[in-house]
Motif scaffolding. Structure first.
Motif, short mmCIF file in Angstrom:
data_model
loop_
_atom_site.label_atom_id
_atom_site.label_comp_id
_atom_site.label_asym_id
_atom_site.label_seq_id
_atom_site.Cartn_x
_atom_site.Cartn_y
_atom_site.Cartn_z
N CYS A 102 0.83 -1.21 0.00
CA CYS A 102 0.00 0.00 0.00
C CYS A 102 0.88 1.27 0.00
O CYS A 102 1.26 1.75 1.08
CB CYS A 102 -0.93 0.02 1.21
SG CYS A 102 -1.90 -1.48 1.42
N PRO A 103 1.20 1.79 -1.15
CA PRO A 103 2.04 3.00 -1.23
C PRO A 103 1.44 4.18 -0.46
O PRO A 103 2.18 5.00 0.09
CB PRO A 103 2.10 3.28 -2.73
CG PRO A 103 1.86 1.95 -3.36
CD PRO A 103 0.90 1.24 -2.47
N GLU A 104 0.09 4.24 -0.41
CA GLU A 104 -0.55 5.35 0.30
C GLU A 104 -0.17 5.32 1.79
O GLU A 104 0.14 6.36 2.39
CB GLU A 104 -2.07 5.27 0.15
CG GLU A 104 -2.79 6.38 0.90
CD GLU A 104 -4.31 6.16 0.95
OE1 GLU A 104 -4.98 6.95 1.64
OE2 GLU A 104 -4.79 5.20 0.31
N ARG A 124 -5.91 8.81 9.67
CA ARG A 124 -5.81 8.52 8.23
C ARG A 124 -5.10 7.18 8.01
O ARG A 124 -5.47 6.41 7.13
CB ARG A 124 -5.07 9.66 7.52
CG ARG A 124 -5.89 10.95 7.44
CD ARG A 124 -5.04 12.13 7.06
NE ARG A 124 -4.41 11.96 5.74
CZ ARG A 124 -3.44 12.74 5.28
NH1 ARG A 124 -2.97 13.72 6.04
NH2 ARG A 124 -2.94 12.52 4.08
N ILE A 125 -4.08 6.89 8.83
CA ILE A 125 -3.37 5.60 8.73
C ILE A 125 -4.32 4.46 9.07
O ILE A 125 -4.35 3.43 8.36
CB ILE A 125 -2.13 5.59 9.64
CG1 ILE A 125 -1.05 6.53 9.09
CG2 ILE A 125 -1.56 4.16 9.77
CD1 ILE A 125 0.13 6.74 10.03
N GLU A 162 -7.04 -2.14 12.30
CA GLU A 162 -6.64 -0.75 12.50
C GLU A 162 -5.36 -0.62 13.32
O GLU A 162 -4.63 0.37 13.18
CB GLU A 162 -7.77 0.03 13.17
CG GLU A 162 -9.00 0.19 12.27
CD GLU A 162 -10.10 0.98 12.96
OE1 GLU A 162 -9.94 1.25 14.17
OE2 GLU A 162 -11.10 1.32 12.30
N ASP A 163 -5.10 -1.60 14.20
CA ASP A 163 -3.90 -1.54 15.05
C ASP A 163 -2.78 -2.43 14.53
O ASP A 163 -1.86 -2.77 15.27
CB ASP A 163 -4.25 -1.93 16.49
CG ASP A 163 -4.75 -3.38 16.59
OD1 ASP A 163 -5.00 -4.01 15.53
OD2 ASP A 163 -4.89 -3.88 17.73
N TYR A 164 -2.82 -2.77 13.25
CA TYR A 164 -1.85 -3.71 12.68
C TYR A 164 -0.42 -3.22 12.81
O TYR A 164 0.52 -4.01 12.93
CB TYR A 164 -2.18 -3.99 11.22
CG TYR A 164 -1.40 -5.13 10.61
CD1 TYR A 164 -1.68 -6.45 10.95
CD2 TYR A 164 -0.37 -4.88 9.70
CE1 TYR A 164 -0.96 -7.50 10.40
CE2 TYR A 164 0.35 -5.93 9.14
CZ TYR A 164 0.06 -7.23 9.50
OH TYR A 164 0.77 -8.28 8.96
N LEU A 165 -0.24 -1.91 12.78
CA LEU A 165 1.11 -1.36 12.85
C LEU A 165 1.51 -0.91 14.25
O LEU A 165 2.57 -0.31 14.43
CB LEU A 165 1.24 -0.18 11.87
CG LEU A 165 1.10 -0.55 10.39
CD1 LEU A 165 1.24 0.69 9.52
CD2 LEU A 165 2.12 -1.60 9.99
N LEU A 171 1.94 7.93 4.23
CA LEU A 171 1.42 8.43 5.51
C LEU A 171 2.41 8.17 6.65
O LEU A 171 2.60 9.01 7.53
CB LEU A 171 0.07 7.79 5.82
CG LEU A 171 -1.12 8.26 4.97
CD1 LEU A 171 -2.32 7.35 5.18
CD2 LEU A 171 -1.47 9.71 5.31
N LEU A 172 3.01 6.98 6.64
CA LEU A 172 4.00 6.65 7.67
C LEU A 172 5.20 7.58 7.58
O LEU A 172 5.74 8.03 8.59
CB LEU A 172 4.44 5.19 7.53
CG LEU A 172 3.40 4.13 7.88
CD1 LEU A 172 3.91 2.74 7.51
CD2 LEU A 172 3.03 4.17 9.36
#
Length: 323
Positions: A37-39, A77-78, A89-92, A43-44
């Motif tokens: 996911c480049p988007e 947004r992430i 949603e908390d994958y990262l 964002l990161l």
């Protein structure tokens, strides 16, 4: 024998490795998401840029407009982008083995304290060092009176099962009340197979959970350490036995009786611990008469003195031979 500083160092290393594993997992997930996911990758990158920018402003003393709000918006947004890509949603977010302390071993709220996960790891290592069977979890909670027969014991004027219920409760009270128990020492006396070692394991578990230092060792190994200290100047193990809060000496009388050595060493151990006010719990298959004959009155008087020692006599059948 047990070296508590060594155990703490082992645990420190384990928690360092836990944090490293958590960091590696987070980096792997970030690389995975960034490739797909480049988007999200952008964002990161924007979030890192925001963190760097805020830090630079803080260091320079300049004012930053709504830094928390800006960070909140980019995090939202992430999470939205992760959800759209099929991720949680908390994958990262960091994936801790213990969310309570975040794999540090310590919690900060409501105050700085050792986390229960670290306390549990410490006790498990102590159990293994003491030779306690952690698989069976020998504890007072698991002490099963049903393994003892309802055989009437004339000398005790009760059944073996009833007697063991009383003994269990007395041992548990002694351990739970330590260091304010009624007597400094305890002697479990009775033939093999009546549960003496199991009771000592249960007591050791209670004492360890109270953060007392405990050494549970057979009389054979204790005298072996004493001889090594005397003849080979290997004094660390003997010093541990002298200085530990509670020494639990199992199966006194099963060790070889060496003339002019064994009795002197046993007497020295007991005298030094009693002089320092430290507690000793002993189990033996010998009766009172045999204790006096084997170790002389000088030793026997120190383990049979009811002013300072709780004497627990056990009677009955060997439960290990029960069908």
């Amino acid at each position: 024998m047990m070296n508590q500083q060594e155990i703490q160092r082992e645990i420190d290393q384990e928690y360092t490795e836990k944090k490293q594993r958590s960091s590696r997992r987070m980096d792997e997930r970030r690389r995975e998401v960034s490739r797909k996911c480049p988007e999200i990758a952008k964002l990161l990158s924007d979030r890192e840029g925001l963190i760097t920018s805020n830090l630079q402003h803080i260091l320079s003393g300049s004012r930053v407009e709504n830094p928390r709000e800006a960070m909140k918006q980019i995090n939202l947004r992430i999470m939205e982008a992760l959800k759209e890509a099929g991720y949680a949603e908390d994958y990262l977010e960091p994936q801790y083995e213990c969310p309570l302390c975040q794999d540090t071993g310590y919690v900060r709220e409501p105050r700085q304290a050792v986390c229960e996960c670290r306390r549990r790891a410490y006790h498990q290592k102590l159990y293994r060092r003491l030779g306690m069977n952690t698989a069976e979890e020998q504890s007072f909670e698991r002490f099963d009176l049903n393994v003892f027969p309802e055989k009437y014991l004339p000398k005790m004027q009760m059944t073996q099962r009833t007697m063991m219920g009383i003994v269990r409760d007395e041992c548990r009270t002694w351990a739970e009340e330590y260091p304010h128990q009624p007597t400094r020492d305890m002697l479990l006396i009775g033939k093999s197979g009546l549960g003496k070692t199991y009771l000592m394991n249960c007591m050791a578990r209670v004492l360890l959970e109270k953060d007392c230092s405990v050494l549970l060792i057979s009389a054979y190994n204790m005298l072996k350490a004493a001889r090594a200290a005397y003849y080979d100047r290997q004094e660390e193990d003997m010093n541990n036995a002298l200085q530990v809060d509670v020494l639990m000496l199992d199966d006194l009388g099963a060790e070889p009786l060496t003339e002019n050595t064994t009795i002197v060493q046993v007497l020295h151990l007991l005298e030094e611990r009693q002089r320092a006010g430290r507690s000793t719990v002993i189990s033996t298959n010998l009766n009172e008469k045999e204790l006096r004959e084997r170790y002389t009155e000088r030793v026997a008087s120190r383990v049979l003195d009811k002013r300072h020692c709780t004497l627990i006599p056990l009677e009955g059948d060997d439960v290990r031979r029960q069908a």
